[in-house]
Design an enzyme around this catalytic site. Structure first.
Site, mmCIF file in Angstrom:
data_model
loop_
_atom_site.group_PDB
_atom_site.id
_atom_site.type_symbol
_atom_site.label_atom_id
_atom_site.label_comp_id
_atom_site.label_asym_id
_atom_site.label_seq_id
_atom_site.Cartn_x
_atom_site.Cartn_y
_atom_site.Cartn_z
ATOM 1 C CE1 TYR A 67 -4.257 -1.213 -0.450
ATOM 2 C CE2 TYR A 67 -3.263 -3.067 0.702
ATOM 3 C CZ TYR A 67 -4.280 -2.542 -0.087
ATOM 4 O OH TYR A 67 -5.298 -3.345 -0.520
ATOM 5 C CG HIS A 119 -13.679 -1.937 -3.857
ATOM 6 N ND1 HIS A 119 -13.326 -2.468 -5.080
ATOM 7 C CD2 HIS A 119 -14.779 -2.638 -3.463
ATOM 8 C CE1 HIS A 119 -14.178 -3.429 -5.415
ATOM 9 N NE2 HIS A 119 -15.061 -3.551 -4.457
ATOM 10 C CB CYS A 151 -5.347 0.116 21.538
ATOM 11 S SG CYS A 151 -5.438 -0.453 19.835
HETATM 12 C C1 BJW Z 1 -8.570 -0.186 -19.637
HETATM 13 C C2 BJW Z 1 -7.415 0.575 -19.840
HETATM 14 C C3 BJW Z 1 -7.565 1.821 -20.498
HETATM 15 C C4 BJW Z 1 -6.861 -1.252 -18.809
HETATM 16 N N1 BJW Z 1 -8.777 2.219 -20.879
HETATM 17 N N2 BJW Z 1 -9.756 0.221 -20.038
HETATM 18 C C5 BJW Z 1 -16.432 -16.696 -6.444
HETATM 19 C C6 BJW Z 1 -17.440 -16.240 -7.274
HETATM 20 C C7 BJW Z 1 -18.013 -14.984 -7.073
HETATM 21 C C8 BJW Z 1 -17.598 -14.165 -6.039
HETATM 22 C C9 BJW Z 1 -16.605 -14.638 -5.212
HETATM 23 C C10 BJW Z 1 -16.032 -15.881 -5.415
HETATM 24 N N3 BJW Z 1 -15.073 -16.047 -4.476
HETATM 25 C C11 BJW Z 1 -15.025 -14.940 -3.700
HETATM 26 C C12 BJW Z 1 -15.961 -14.076 -4.130
HETATM 27 C C13 BJW Z 1 -16.258 -12.737 -3.576
HETATM 28 C C14 BJW Z 1 -15.186 -11.732 -3.951
HETATM 29 C C15 BJW Z 1 -15.044 -11.707 -5.464
HETATM 30 O O1 BJW Z 1 -15.785 -11.038 -6.168
HETATM 31 N N4 BJW Z 1 -14.052 -12.407 -6.004
HETATM 32 C C16 BJW Z 1 -13.850 -12.511 -7.464
HETATM 33 C C17 BJW Z 1 -12.411 -12.152 -7.807
HETATM 34 C C18 BJW Z 1 -14.203 -13.916 -7.872
HETATM 35 N N5 BJW Z 1 -15.642 -10.447 -3.439
HETATM 36 C C19 BJW Z 1 -15.376 -10.041 -2.214
HETATM 37 O O2 BJW Z 1 -14.708 -10.696 -1.450
HETATM 38 C C20 BJW Z 1 -16.010 -8.736 -1.788
HETATM 39 N N6 BJW Z 1 -16.656 -8.893 -0.537
HETATM 40 C C21 BJW Z 1 -17.648 -9.750 -0.338
HETATM 41 O O3 BJW Z 1 -18.096 -10.463 -1.197
HETATM 42 O O4 BJW Z 1 -18.104 -9.748 0.952
HETATM 43 C C22 BJW Z 1 -19.095 -10.682 1.368
HETATM 44 C C23 BJW Z 1 -19.444 -10.302 2.786
HETATM 45 C C24 BJW Z 1 -20.708 -9.883 3.084
HETATM 46 C C25 BJW Z 1 -21.032 -9.523 4.402
HETATM 47 C C26 BJW Z 1 -20.059 -9.598 5.392
HETATM 48 C C27 BJW Z 1 -18.780 -9.993 5.078
HETATM 49 C C28 BJW Z 1 -18.456 -10.350 3.751
HETATM 50 C C29 BJW Z 1 -14.949 -7.652 -1.589
HETATM 51 C C30 BJW Z 1 -14.186 -7.353 -2.835
HETATM 52 C C31 BJW Z 1 -13.085 -6.338 -2.516
HETATM 53 C C32 BJW Z 1 -12.182 -6.108 -3.709
HETATM 54 N N7 BJW Z 1 -11.045 -5.394 -3.275
HETATM 55 C C33 BJW Z 1 -10.054 -4.936 -4.252
HETATM 56 C C34 BJW Z 1 -8.905 -4.261 -3.493
HETATM 57 C C35 BJW Z 1 -9.370 -2.884 -3.000
HETATM 58 C C36 BJW Z 1 -8.302 -2.155 -2.298
HETATM 59 C C37 BJW Z 1 -7.090 -1.933 -3.166
HETATM 60 O O5 BJW Z 1 -7.170 -1.271 -4.209
HETATM 61 O O6 BJW Z 1 -6.063 -2.448 -2.784
HETATM 62 O O7 BJW Z 1 -10.653 -4.032 -5.179
HETATM 63 S S1 BJW Z 1 -9.454 -6.237 -5.314
HETATM 64 C C38 BJW Z 1 -9.374 -5.273 -6.788
HETATM 65 O O8 BJW Z 1 -10.360 -5.707 -7.759
HETATM 66 C C39 BJW Z 1 -9.817 -3.866 -6.352
HETATM 67 C C40 BJW Z 1 -10.623 -3.428 -7.528
HETATM 68 O O9 BJW Z 1 -11.472 -2.358 -7.158
HETATM 69 C C41 BJW Z 1 -11.354 -4.675 -7.920
HETATM 70 C C42 BJW Z 1 -11.868 -4.650 -9.339
HETATM 71 O O10 BJW Z 1 -10.837 -4.604 -10.268
HETATM 72 P P1 BJW Z 1 -10.960 -3.679 -11.552
HETATM 73 O O11 BJW Z 1 -11.050 -2.259 -11.138
HETATM 74 O O12 BJW Z 1 -12.020 -4.171 -12.431
HETATM 75 O O13 BJW Z 1 -9.497 -3.850 -12.201
HETATM 76 P P2 BJW Z 1 -8.938 -5.017 -13.165
HETATM 77 O O14 BJW Z 1 -7.467 -4.926 -13.123
HETATM 78 O O15 BJW Z 1 -9.562 -6.307 -12.880
HETATM 79 O O16 BJW Z 1 -9.472 -4.572 -14.605
HETATM 80 C C43 BJW Z 1 -8.975 -3.422 -15.276
HETATM 81 C C44 BJW Z 1 -9.734 -3.290 -16.588
HETATM 82 O O17 BJW Z 1 -9.337 -2.092 -17.226
HETATM 83 C C45 BJW Z 1 -9.471 -4.436 -17.586
HETATM 84 O O18 BJW Z 1 -10.705 -4.881 -18.098
HETATM 85 C C46 BJW Z 1 -8.632 -3.764 -18.682
HETATM 86 O O19 BJW Z 1 -8.879 -4.314 -19.959
HETATM 87 C C47 BJW Z 1 -9.109 -2.349 -18.607
HETATM 88 N N8 BJW Z 1 -8.163 -1.307 -19.051
HETATM 89 N N9 BJW Z 1 -6.315 -0.101 -19.391
HETATM 90 C C48 BJW Z 1 -9.834 1.421 -20.699
HETATM 91 N N10 BJW Z 1 -6.473 2.638 -20.786
HETATM 92 ZN ZN ZN Z 2 -6.129 1.180 18.327
#
Ligand code: BJW
Ligand code: ZN
Length: 248
Positions: A67, A119, A151
């Site tokens: 981070y 997020h 803490c």
């Molecule tokens: C361009 C470009 C240009 C490039 N122009 N385009 C199995 C099936 C379904 C779901 C699950 C599963 N197993 C687990 C899960 C759940 C899980 C999940 O979805 N997993 C999947 C991976 C399968 N989800 C979770 O765990 C979520 N929580 C949850 O479900 O909680 C349940 C719960 C309920 C109640 C109580 C307790 C729990 C939480 C998800 C959190 C995701 N966190 C992250 C990190 C955030 C912090 C950080 O930044 O460090 O979020 S992971 C990462 O992925 C980040 C992003 O926001 C997120 C999405 O990624 P994003 O933005 O789409 O990026 P990329 O790299 O994937 O794509 C980039 C795109 O841009 C590409 O398409 C390129 O082509 C394009 N591109 N250049 C236009 N110039």
């Molecule tokens: Zn504390």
């Protein structure tokens, strides 16, 4: 030059409520690496190995270092033409919302005013033990996990990791904005991470015309009403110009 359908022209003309759903790809042209794809790895770890509470418990310093590294990149980055075009839609339409999965503040810095961060935000931190909140600036040069002064607990970034719940109030508002939207742009996201990825489907289910902008085909492409394959920083300024031309 992009070509748009008559239906999109009609929608751009008549719409009041516009939603942008953005992911890491919208910041790629600002020099911020995306999560997935060939440049999406950091020191051979995937996001799934770093962006989880288990990873933080097992190796807090490694996760904290990741981070810090990303904060540095983000701090040096500037909003690009995609962020700027998105912000400018507010000058044309009365109701524009940006629902972002990004934690990098670039939409805000570009001037967007209605931003829902699904997020979290990398500038903020909190203690895992007592919840006390801290600003990033307090730990600017710390490569080891800082400890809470109240803490002694470990301090973590205020972002949503895998397996963690999204901020419920923000997610609810995002769903409502999606349901009310008339045109929804899905920009630079692989649309594979849930529940965030529900947003464009909600928009579509409730009648929005959903337009995707990505450099490549994604999981969402088959459900998009229209897709533009190219860089967000090139396509969005063109869409903005068309919106200016067609909006009544
Ligand atoms: C361009 C470009 C240009 C490039 N122009 N385009 C199995 C099936 C379904 C779901 C699950 C599963 N197993 C687990 C899960 C759940 C899980 C999940 O979805 N997993 C999947 C991976 C399968 N989800 C979770 O765990 C979520 N929580 C949850 O479900 O909680 C349940 C719960 C309920 C109640 C109580 C307790 C729990 C939480 C998800 C959190 C995701 N966190 C992250 C990190 C955030 C912090 C950080 O930044 O460090 O979020 S992971 C990462 O992925 C980040 C992003 O926001 C997120 C999405 O990624 P994003 O933005 O789409 O990026 P990329 O790299 O994937 O794509 C980039 C795109 O841009 C590409 O398409 C390129 O082509 C394009 N591109 N250049 C236009 N110039
Ligand atoms: Zn504390």
């Amino acid at each position: 030059m992009i070509e748009i359908s008559d239906e999109l022209k009609r929608r751009l003309k008549n719409a009041d409520k516009i939603l942008f759903f953005t992911g890491a790809g919208v910041s790629a042209e600002s020099g911020i690496p995306t999560f997935r794809g060939k440049d999406g790895l950091w020191k051979k770890f995937s996001p799934e190995e770093l962006a989880s509470y288990d990873a933080f418990v097992k190796n807090p310093d490694l996760v904290w270092e990741w981070y810090q590294f990303r904060r540095e990149t983000i701090r040096k980055a500037e909003p690009n033409d995609a962020h700027k075009a998105i912000a400018e839609f507010e000058k044309i339409y009365p109701d524009v919302t940006v629902v972002t999965q990004n934690i990098d503040n670039l939409h805000r810095r570009a001037g967007s005013s209605n931003i829902l961060e699904l997020h979290g935000n990398i500038e903020k931190n909190y203690c895992v033990n007592c919840g006390k909140r801290f600003d990033y600036v307090e730990f600017e040069n710390t490569n080891e996990t800082p400890k809470c002064d109240a803490c002694g607990g470990n301090i973590r970034p205020d972002v949503v990791w895998f397996g963690e719940a999204l901020p419920q109030d923000i997610f609810k508002r995002a769903e409502q904005k999606a349901m009310a939207s008339e045109v929804c742009f899905v920009v630079g996201t692989s649309a594979i991470v849930y529940p965030a990825a529900i947003i464009p489907y909600k928009a579509k289910e409730y009648g929005a015309y959903v337009v995707e902008v990505n450099i490549q085909y994604t999981d969402f492409t088959p459900d998009a009403d229209e897709s533009f394959f190219g860089k967000a920083g090139e396509i969005l300024p063109e869409l903005l110009n068309l919106a200016k031309e067609f909006h009544r």
